[in-house]
Design an enzyme around this catalytic site. Structure first.
Site, PDB file in Angstrom:
ATOM      1  CG  HIS A  53      -1.730  -1.173   1.450  1.00 47.77           C
ATOM      2  ND1 HIS A  53      -2.799  -1.483   0.639  1.00 47.77           N
ATOM      3  CD2 HIS A  53      -1.681  -2.171   2.377  1.00 47.77           C
ATOM      4  CE1 HIS A  53      -3.370  -2.611   1.073  1.00 47.77           C
ATOM      5  NE2 HIS A  53      -2.706  -3.042   2.112  1.00 47.77           N
ATOM      6  CB  CYS A 461       1.756 -30.883 -11.046  1.00 46.45           C
ATOM      7  SG  CYS A 461       0.984 -29.573 -10.078  1.00 46.45           S
TER       8      CYS A 461
HETATM    9  C1  LIG Z   1      -6.791 -11.030   4.856  1.00 42.52           C
HETATM   10  C2  LIG Z   1      -5.532 -10.221   5.020  1.00 42.52           C
HETATM   11  C3  LIG Z   1      -5.173  -9.271   4.067  1.00 42.52           C
HETATM   12  C4  LIG Z   1      -4.027  -8.508   4.236  1.00 42.52           C
HETATM   13  N1  LIG Z   1      -3.593  -7.715   3.218  1.00 42.52           N
HETATM   14  C5  LIG Z   1      -2.461  -7.001   3.376  1.00 42.52           C
HETATM   15  C6  LIG Z   1      -1.933  -6.228   2.303  1.00 42.52           C
HETATM   16  O1  LIG Z   1      -2.420  -6.288   1.176  1.00 42.52           O
HETATM   17  N2  LIG Z   1      -0.871  -5.433   2.542  1.00 42.52           N
HETATM   18  C7  LIG Z   1      -0.280  -5.367   3.776  1.00 42.52           C
HETATM   19  O2  LIG Z   1       0.626  -4.576   3.958  1.00 42.52           O
HETATM   20  N3  LIG Z   1      -0.690  -6.174   4.784  1.00 42.52           N
HETATM   21  C8  LIG Z   1      -1.738  -6.992   4.600  1.00 42.52           C
HETATM   22  N4  LIG Z   1      -2.145  -7.823   5.591  1.00 42.52           N
HETATM   23  C9  LIG Z   1      -1.381  -7.880   6.821  1.00 42.52           C
HETATM   24  C10 LIG Z   1      -0.131  -8.754   6.662  1.00 42.52           C
HETATM   25  O3  LIG Z   1      -0.453  -9.981   6.049  1.00 42.52           O
HETATM   26  C11 LIG Z   1       0.450  -8.998   8.041  1.00 42.52           C
HETATM   27  O4  LIG Z   1       0.642  -7.755   8.661  1.00 42.52           O
HETATM   28  C12 LIG Z   1       1.797  -9.704   7.981  1.00 42.52           C
HETATM   29  O5  LIG Z   1       1.754 -10.839   7.163  1.00 42.52           O
HETATM   30  C13 LIG Z   1       2.189 -10.095   9.398  1.00 42.52           C
HETATM   31  O6  LIG Z   1       3.399 -10.786   9.327  1.00 42.52           O
HETATM   32  P1  LIG Z   1       4.036 -11.384  10.625  1.00 42.52           P
HETATM   33  O7  LIG Z   1       5.353 -11.933  10.246  1.00 42.52           O
HETATM   34  O8  LIG Z   1       4.019 -10.355  11.703  1.00 42.52           O
HETATM   35  O9  LIG Z   1       3.012 -12.531  11.073  1.00 42.52           O
HETATM   36  P2  LIG Z   1       2.846 -13.998  10.461  1.00 42.52           P
HETATM   37  O10 LIG Z   1       3.076 -14.035   9.019  1.00 42.52           O
HETATM   38  O11 LIG Z   1       1.549 -14.520  10.957  1.00 42.52           O
HETATM   39  O12 LIG Z   1       4.036 -14.799  11.133  1.00 42.52           O
HETATM   40  C14 LIG Z   1       4.021 -15.185  12.488  1.00 42.52           C
HETATM   41  C15 LIG Z   1       4.780 -16.490  12.604  1.00 42.52           C
HETATM   42  O13 LIG Z   1       4.870 -16.856  13.979  1.00 42.52           O
HETATM   43  C16 LIG Z   1       4.830 -18.258  14.062  1.00 42.52           C
HETATM   44  N5  LIG Z   1       4.445 -18.644  15.421  1.00 42.52           N
HETATM   45  C17 LIG Z   1       3.281 -18.377  16.047  1.00 42.52           C
HETATM   46  N6  LIG Z   1       3.287 -18.940  17.271  1.00 42.52           N
HETATM   47  C18 LIG Z   1       4.481 -19.562  17.420  1.00 42.52           C
HETATM   48  C19 LIG Z   1       5.062 -20.336  18.475  1.00 42.52           C
HETATM   49  N7  LIG Z   1       4.422 -20.591  19.608  1.00 42.52           N
HETATM   50  N8  LIG Z   1       6.308 -20.827  18.272  1.00 42.52           N
HETATM   51  C20 LIG Z   1       6.981 -20.602  17.128  1.00 42.52           C
HETATM   52  N9  LIG Z   1       6.446 -19.897  16.099  1.00 42.52           N
HETATM   53  C21 LIG Z   1       5.229 -19.370  16.251  1.00 42.52           C
HETATM   54  C22 LIG Z   1       3.801 -18.646  13.007  1.00 42.52           C
HETATM   55  O14 LIG Z   1       3.945 -19.996  12.590  1.00 42.52           O
HETATM   56  C23 LIG Z   1       4.075 -17.650  11.891  1.00 42.52           C
HETATM   57  O15 LIG Z   1       4.930 -18.174  10.904  1.00 42.52           O
HETATM   58  C24 LIG Z   1      -3.260  -8.649   5.420  1.00 42.52           C
HETATM   59  C25 LIG Z   1      -3.594  -9.632   6.351  1.00 42.52           C
HETATM   60  C26 LIG Z   1      -4.704 -10.449   6.131  1.00 42.52           C
HETATM   61  C27 LIG Z   1      -4.982 -11.578   7.070  1.00 42.52           C
END
Ligand SMILES: Cc1cc2nc3c(=O)[nH]c(=O)nc-3n(C[C@H](O)[C@H](O)[C@H](O)COP(=O)(O)OP(=O)(O)OC[C@H]3O[C@@H](n4cnc5c(N)ncnc54)[C@H](O)[C@@H]3O)c2cc1C
Length: 498
Positions: A53, A461
């Site tokens: 964005h 596949c």
């Molecule tokens: C429907 C939707 C649409 C979105 N669209 C956008 C967009 O277009 N643009 C944008 O900027 N953002 C968007 N977002 C937001 C974006 O996807 C998130 O902000 C981002 O992916 C978060 O990344 P993260 O690494 O913080 O979390 P995550 O990707 O959830 O990673 C967290 C990790 O922690 C691990 N974990 C959890 N608990 C444990 C544990 N106890 N022990 C070890 N590992 C653990 C999980 O396995 C996971 O891999 C969207 C989100 C959603 C759901």
């Protein structure tokens, strides 16, 4: 129990943890990343709109506003450096009545205050550029710096470089408890202990790891992880918000060429129509509060509402081209802003929590903020003299016929097509498995190379992908998993092949 004392233990290998690991791998420090999943980027980073964005809509004065704008500016160069695709496809935010047009004025003001490029155009001008825009659209703001990526591939590429530069990544390691050192909030004390003493002990189901600093980047579980370390409830709660989507098949002339946003509302950016890098179209997401942190299910009821909402901004959406539906969970919580700070109660424990949208777009800037404003006060963070970049991926679809022939001459496996939809070759799949942070599951191959993303969704596949994984990993076909340990594909008796 492992003997190593890590300077930093990152919990979570989504886009947030991957960017932080990558940036720390450029410095002289010893980093461990733990994730409960079998692959990098299996949480929210795998299921979202994939949009970088421009940053015009977060509330003024928030971390979201600051980091989204900065992240958007950082992405093109970072993607170039790590060899991942980034397309500045542009976006229209459209108004269909005078009240929505008033909201566009607010966004325009934000854009001006944040120095974000925009164009203010009439409905007719917008329809000239996007003929399928609804006839009800009366005005649009165009944000040309809005981009799209494959979020999981960006995270995998970052983690691959991090590992090449000394970061230890441990997957399938669910953190189940954390013992905090008896330092409490005495920040000077944790600084003094950088060279020895009393550390955090992080327990997974398999092992115990010792570290000086913890980065909590656990997505929807960040509140649980913080509570484990505190020994009582965290002062923030993550209440996931589910978003559901339709995916349309790759088309030569997709229904839109830019992202189409409605004006934002109380529950976020609303239902979008989004082109992807490979000319699929995503339609979604809605926003539904969920009390289940694993509920990535879709429902006819929610998808019907998605369809109705998308129809307000775009006409002629070819729903007969739907190849899949999916859902993702936004790690939403706190007061609506990102929480990026050292704990007030536990020195050296850093929460990078409530990273919902625009968390993907902000991720490089979140990492920069964590290093500059937080970790820089705790560790020397001396930059390494040399840095190893990853070997670029050979993506056959992106090559000319001449280039393809040269690659196939060197390695005939690149001429063996495994996936009829995405035209992914056996050579690309083998490379994806053999790399550092290689694929170990069917979904891991799908994320990196494409089999399973196309029209047949792996129908043709997948058996071949299972066979290649089994051969390469030296395991029986029955041991190959779709993603998690529980996702068994073949049930035949070990060693018996029909
Ligand atoms: C429907 C939707 C649409 C979105 N669209 C956008 C967009 O277009 N643009 C944008 O900027 N953002 C968007 N977002 C937001 C974006 O996807 C998130 O902000 C981002 O992916 C978060 O990344 P993260 O690494 O913080 O979390 P995550 O990707 O959830 O990673 C967290 C990790 O922690 C691990 N974990 C959890 N608990 C444990 C544990 N106890 N022990 C070890 N590992 C653990 C999980 O396995 C996971 O891999 C969207 C989100 C959603 C759901």
């Amino acid at each position: 129990m492992a003997d190593t004392v890590y300077d930093v233990i990152i919990i979570g290998a989504g886009i947030t943890g991957s960017f932080i690991a990558h940036d720390l791998s450029k410095c002289e420090c010893n980093v461990l990343v733990l994730d409960k999943a079998a692959d990098v980027a299996d949480g929210a980073t795998m299921a979202n709109s994939a949009i970088i964005h421009a940053g015009y809509d977060p509330k003024p004065g928030t971390l979201k506003a600051l980091l989204n704008v900065r992240g958007n500016r950082m992405y093109p160069e970072i993607c170039r450096q790590i060899g991942e695709e980034y397309r500045a496809c542009s976006a229209f935010v459209v108004a269909t009545d005078p009240e929505e047009s008033r909201i566009l004025d607010e966004l325009k003001k934000n854009a001006e205050d944040r120095d974000i490029e925009y164009r203010d155009i009439s409905g007719d001008e917008a329809r000239d550029a996007e003929p399928n825009l609804s006839k009800d659209v009366i005005r649009a703001l165009e944000f040309p710096t809005t981009g799209i990526v494959y979020p999981w591939n960006v995270a995998i590429a970052l983690m691959e470089e991090a590992v090449l530069n000394g970061v230890t990544l441990k997957l399938n390691e669910e953190v189940i408890s954390i013992e905090a050192p008896a330092l409490g909030a005495d920040k000077d004390s944790v600084r003094d202990k950088v060279n020895g003493g009393d550390f955090y002990r992080v327990m997974t189901k398999k092992d115990t790891y010792t570290g000086r600093i913890i980065i909590n980047a656990a997505g929807v579980y960040a509140d649980k992880i913080y509570s484990m370390a505190l020994g009582h409830d965290a002062d923030f709660t993550i209440t996931p918000r589910r978003g559901e989507y339709y995916v349309l098949d790759e088309m030569e002339h997709p229904v839109v060429s830019r992202i189409i946003y409605p004006v934002p509302g109380p529950s976020g950016k609303g239902v979008l129509v989004v082109p992807t890098i490979h000319n699929n179209i995503l339609i979604g997401p809605n926003s539904q509060v969920s009390d289940d942190k694993e509920a990535v299910c879709t429902s006819t009821e929610a998808l019907t509402k998605v369809k109705a909402a998308a129809g307000k901004t775009v006409s002629n959406i070819p729903y007969d081209k739907v190849i899949r539906t999916f859902a993702g969970l936004r790690p939403s919580g706190g007061d609506g802003d990102f929480i990026i700070e050292e704990s007030g109660e536990l020195a050296g424990f850093v929460n990078v929590a409530c990273i919902d949208s625009p968390g993907l777009a902000s991720a490089p800037a979140i990492s920069e903020y964590v290093l500059d404003k937080i970790l820089g006060n705790m560790l020397p963070l001396k930059e390494k003299q040399e840095y190893i970049h990853r070997k670029p991926f050979i993506r056959m679809y992106a090559l000319s016929d001449k280039e393809k022939n040269e690659v196939i001459k060197d390695d005939p496996a690149f001429g063996e097509i495994v996936c009829r939809c995405t035209l992914a070759s056996k050579g690309e799949i083998l490379d994806a498995i053999r790399r550092p942070v290689g694929a170990t599951t069917v979904k891991g191959v799908k994320k990196r190379v494409g089999p399973g993303l196309g029209r047949c969704q792996g129908g043709f596949c997948e058996p071949n992908v299972v066979e290649i994984l089994a051969e390469e990993l030296g395991i029986d076909r029955t041991e190959v998993r779709y993603d998690s340990e529980a996702s068994v594909i073949l049930m035949e008796e070990k060693g018996v092949r029909s």
